[in-house]
Scaffold this active site. Structure first.
Site, PDB file in Angstrom:
ATOM      1  N   HIS A 151       0.816  -1.229   0.000  1.00 39.21           N
ATOM      2  CA  HIS A 151       0.000   0.000   0.000  1.00 39.21           C
ATOM      3  C   HIS A 151       0.844   1.271   0.000  1.00 39.21           C
ATOM      4  O   HIS A 151       0.304   2.359  -0.175  1.00 39.21           O
ATOM      5  CB  HIS A 151      -0.932  -0.008   1.215  1.00 39.21           C
ATOM      6  CG  HIS A 151      -1.992  -1.066   1.121  1.00 39.21           C
ATOM      7  ND1 HIS A 151      -3.306  -0.781   0.842  1.00 39.21           N
ATOM      8  CD2 HIS A 151      -1.919  -2.407   1.211  1.00 39.21           C
ATOM      9  CE1 HIS A 151      -3.997  -1.907   0.787  1.00 39.21           C
ATOM     10  NE2 HIS A 151      -3.172  -2.907   1.013  1.00 39.21           N
ATOM     11  N   ASP A 191       3.118   9.508  -0.984  1.00 38.70           N
ATOM     12  CA  ASP A 191       1.984   8.686  -0.573  1.00 38.70           C
ATOM     13  C   ASP A 191       1.794   7.569  -1.591  1.00 38.70           C
ATOM     14  O   ASP A 191       1.828   7.844  -2.799  1.00 38.70           O
ATOM     15  CB  ASP A 191       0.709   9.555  -0.523  1.00 38.70           C
ATOM     16  CG  ASP A 191      -0.285   9.080   0.521  1.00 38.70           C
ATOM     17  OD1 ASP A 191      -0.310   7.870   0.788  1.00 38.70           O
ATOM     18  OD2 ASP A 191      -1.034   9.925   1.067  1.00 38.70           O
TER      19      ASP A 191
HETATM   20  P1  ADP Z   1      -3.402   6.194   4.761  1.00 31.35           P
HETATM   21  O1  ADP Z   1      -3.727   4.811   4.291  1.00 31.35           O
HETATM   22  O2  ADP Z   1      -1.947   6.528   4.682  1.00 31.35           O
HETATM   23  O3  ADP Z   1      -3.942   6.523   6.104  1.00 31.35           O
HETATM   24  P2  ADP Z   1      -5.343   7.206   2.759  1.00 31.35           P
HETATM   25  O4  ADP Z   1      -5.660   8.602   2.362  1.00 31.35           O
HETATM   26  O5  ADP Z   1      -5.103   6.291   1.614  1.00 31.35           O
HETATM   27  O6  ADP Z   1      -4.098   7.261   3.753  1.00 31.35           O
HETATM   28  O7  ADP Z   1      -6.537   6.615   3.587  1.00 31.35           O
HETATM   29  C1  ADP Z   1      -6.998   7.231   4.739  1.00 31.35           C
HETATM   30  C2  ADP Z   1      -8.390   6.706   5.059  1.00 31.35           C
HETATM   31  O8  ADP Z   1      -8.658   6.967   6.421  1.00 31.35           O
HETATM   32  C3  ADP Z   1      -9.481   7.382   4.237  1.00 31.35           C
HETATM   33  O9  ADP Z   1     -10.467   6.449   3.895  1.00 31.35           O
HETATM   34  C4  ADP Z   1     -10.023   8.432   5.208  1.00 31.35           C
HETATM   35  O10 ADP Z   1     -11.378   8.754   5.027  1.00 31.35           O
HETATM   36  C5  ADP Z   1      -9.846   7.733   6.541  1.00 31.35           C
HETATM   37  N1  ADP Z   1      -9.687   8.756   7.597  1.00 31.35           N
HETATM   38  C6  ADP Z   1      -8.634   9.574   7.769  1.00 31.35           C
HETATM   39  N2  ADP Z   1      -8.863  10.418   8.793  1.00 31.35           N
HETATM   40  C7  ADP Z   1     -10.084  10.144   9.271  1.00 31.35           C
HETATM   41  C8  ADP Z   1     -10.881  10.664  10.319  1.00 31.35           C
HETATM   42  N3  ADP Z   1     -10.454  11.653  11.108  1.00 31.35           N
HETATM   43  N4  ADP Z   1     -12.095  10.115  10.528  1.00 31.35           N
HETATM   44  C9  ADP Z   1     -12.511   9.098   9.745  1.00 31.35           C
HETATM   45  N5  ADP Z   1     -11.811   8.565   8.741  1.00 31.35           N
HETATM   46  C10 ADP Z   1     -10.604   9.069   8.500  1.00 31.35           C
HETATM   47  O1  F6P Z   2      -1.826   2.675   4.085  1.00 32.77           O
HETATM   48  C1  F6P Z   2      -0.788   2.604   4.955  1.00 32.77           C
HETATM   49  C2  F6P Z   2      -1.162   2.044   6.323  1.00 32.77           C
HETATM   50  O2  F6P Z   2      -0.031   1.613   6.990  1.00 32.77           O
HETATM   51  C3  F6P Z   2      -2.105   0.878   6.291  1.00 32.77           C
HETATM   52  O3  F6P Z   2      -1.458  -0.342   6.173  1.00 32.77           O
HETATM   53  C4  F6P Z   2      -2.815   1.039   7.593  1.00 32.77           C
HETATM   54  O4  F6P Z   2      -4.105   0.547   7.585  1.00 32.77           O
HETATM   55  C5  F6P Z   2      -2.858   2.544   7.784  1.00 32.77           C
HETATM   56  O5  F6P Z   2      -1.747   3.046   7.117  1.00 32.77           O
HETATM   57  C6  F6P Z   2      -2.936   2.924   9.252  1.00 32.77           C
HETATM   58  O6  F6P Z   2      -1.729   2.595   9.925  1.00 32.77           O
HETATM   59  P1  F6P Z   2      -1.648   1.918  11.370  1.00 32.77           P
HETATM   60  O7  F6P Z   2      -2.243   0.566  11.271  1.00 32.77           O
HETATM   61  O8  F6P Z   2      -0.198   1.901  11.698  1.00 32.77           O
HETATM   62  O9  F6P Z   2      -2.445   2.800  12.277  1.00 32.77           O
END
Ligand code: ADP
Ligand code: F6P
Length: 473
Positions: free
Chosen positions: A158, A366
């Site tokens: 990811h 990212d």
């Molecule tokens: P990462 O996997 O690095 O966290 P992404 O942008 O790919 O980044 O995914 C983040 C996910 O987490 C999204 O689906 C987003 O809606 C969710 N998310 C992030 N912050 C919040 C929050 N404060 N409340 C609910 N969902 C959240």
């Molecule tokens: O997308 C990257 C990632 O490490 C996912 O594998 C994971 O669900 C998300 O970020 C949140 O990270 P963590 O499990 O360390 O809170």
């Protein structure tokens, strides 16, 4: 249809409707994938146990079966906080300055991968497809092979895959990558990360990459491809139409009293470029005093990986920066940055996205970034907001009609904020229509179908098609 055994570090047991949203792209995507397939999601419960027992906690919720194990404090320290989040995460996000190499982390990583393998082994039946996720579990497939597992196994990463010269700074990098070649399918978010991986296996391992991007390794064929992950478009657009979303929209709109809203939603992670984002917004405020009182930045940033020092540091930095910028630009009845450290239910989040004239998604690096896609999906097509997106997010390869920015350049992002705020409706609609088509078409179901098809191994990919996948999006 074969069962899917999904294995990831963390397992997110589906929550009741209305509960605070799962945070993290992986959790959101896999819950939806598992609902479609029979199978099991296996991983760490997120809980600690004094001594590892391998006891499996099996649960069935909302049509998804989960099996979880607890880990010892030393495991969590060395494997999760250590090798995964102090070594691989920063390295894979090009942050060699934050990357820590510690022999105990490496040993803990291997020990926990062994524990994962031993615990999941009894759950795997001969016809199952095994789908492993992310940087926590790179060597898991080779350990399972060592235990006699003959099933088709795939890994989806990811995160980004780093350039060869950065990866070469990791002690035992060859061993780590060689272990990955025990999978049948290696999936990356974009062609950029795929190309970096293929470069590594050619230059560092002397392996030949075939025209279809497969690699011949020890008499087997390993397929390496880009599978850009998407959002659950149907679920998210439905959530955006709900009463809860409308309520959230109204509350936010009325609270800003006619001002325009810029929204950021990110785990509190240094890879997300939050400090640079705040500075860019401050720069916009200074450069355009005539518009300064007309725009508010709402940054939602739930804390993440709080036991790791670099995450504590970014949290402190952002608190200081917010105070500083608000101190300089606030007025009676107006605060330019609203900085919120909590999670929200998905429908509520959708309402906030829809209320925002600008989606500010500016990670420094990212793998993909699902927030950019959620922002697009939540907009009103008749009066959509503008997505400002980092050129260093994997999503930028698909979302070319966003305003693409260099997040390191405060001036560039500040100018782009101005351009987005002034963008005429016709241009907003034109850009949004194309973004929406991409987000709708390449959703999480498409992603899962493509990966599972490759895992089953019965597809015929035309030569070179992998590298055009993102281009065509
Ligand atoms: P990462 O996997 O690095 O966290 P992404 O942008 O790919 O980044 O995914 C983040 C996910 O987490 C999204 O689906 C987003 O809606 C969710 N998310 C992030 N912050 C919040 C929050 N404060 N409340 C609910 N969902 C959240
Ligand atoms: O997308 C990257 C990632 O490490 C996912 O594998 C994971 O669900 C998300 O970020 C949140 O990270 P963590 O499990 O360390 O809170």
């Amino acid at each position: 249809m074969s069962r899917l055994i999904v294995i990831s570090n963390r397992v997110s047991v589906p929550k009741a409707a209305g509960a605070a949203g799962a945070q993290g792209g992986l959790a959101v995507a896999l819950n939806s994938a598992l609902r479609e397939h029979r199978g099991i999601w296996f991983g760490w419960s997120g809980q600690e146990t004094a001594e590892f027992t391998g006891h499996l906690d099996m649960q069935r919720n909302d049509d998804v079966t989960t099996a979880t194990i607890d880990l010892e404090p030393q495991d969590i320290d060395e494997y999760y906080n250590g090798y995964a989040n102090r070594t691989l995460w920063p390295l894979f996000h090009y942050r060699i300055d934050l990357t820590e190499y510690d022999r105990n982390f490496g040993e803990g990583y291997e020990r926990v991968n062994e524990r994962f393998a031993a615990s999941v082994l009894p759950l795997i039946e001969p016809d199952d497809l095994v789908w492993v996720h992310d940087y926590h579990l790179l060597p898991l497939g080779s350990i399972l092979r060592g235990k006699g597992v003959k099933n088709r196994m795939g890994l989806f990463l990811h995160t980004p895959w780093p350039p060869t010269r950065l990866l070469a700074s990791l002690p035992f990098h060859e061993r780590l990558v060689a272990s990955m070649l025990e999978y049948d399918v290696l999936g990356f978010q974009t062609t950029e990360w795929l190309e970096s991986f293929l470069h590594y296996v050619q230059k560092e391992m002397g392996l030949k990459v075939n025209l279809d991007n497969s690699i011949d390794y020890k008499g087997r064929k390993v397929v390496a491809r880009a599978f850009p992950i998407g959002i659950d478009f149907a679920e998210f657009t439905e959530a955006a139409k709900s009463d809860e979303a409308k309520e959230a929209y109204n509350v936010l709109k009325s609270s800003v009293r006619g001002r325009k809203i810029l929204i950021g939603v990110d785990r509190l992670d240094y890879s997300k470029g939050l400090g640079e984002r705040f500075e860019s917004f401050a720069r916009f405020l200074s450069d355009h005093p005539e518009q300064a009182g007309d725009a508010v930045l709402l940054q939602i940033a739930p804390p993440s990986r709080g036991d790791v020092a670099s995450y504590q540091q970014i949290r402190e930095d952002l608190e200081r920066k917010t105070g500083h910028i608000n101190g300089a630009h606030a007025d009676v009845g107006f605060v330019p940055i609203r900085y919120v450290n909590r999670g929200y239910p998905r429908a509520q989040l959708a309402g906030y996205y829809r209320a925002a004239e600008i989606g500010l998604v500016t990670p420094l690096r990212d793998g993909m970034n699902l927030v950019a896609k959620e922002y697009v999906a939540a907009q009103d097509p008749e009066d959509p907001g503008v997505l400002i997106l980092s050129q260093f997010a994997g999503a930028a390869l698909q979302l070319k009609d966003a305003l693409l920015v260099n997040p390191h350049s405060v001036e560039h992002v500040a100018e782009t904020i101005k351009r987005a705020l002034d963008m005429p409706l016709a241009e907003r609609k034109r850009r949004h229509a194309r973004l929406l088509a991409s987000v709708r078409q390449e959703d999480v179901i498409h992603w899962r179908e493509q990966f599972v098809k490759a895992l089953v191994g019965n597809e015929k990919e035309p030569a070179g098609s992998d590298l055009s996948q993102n281009e065509a999006a």
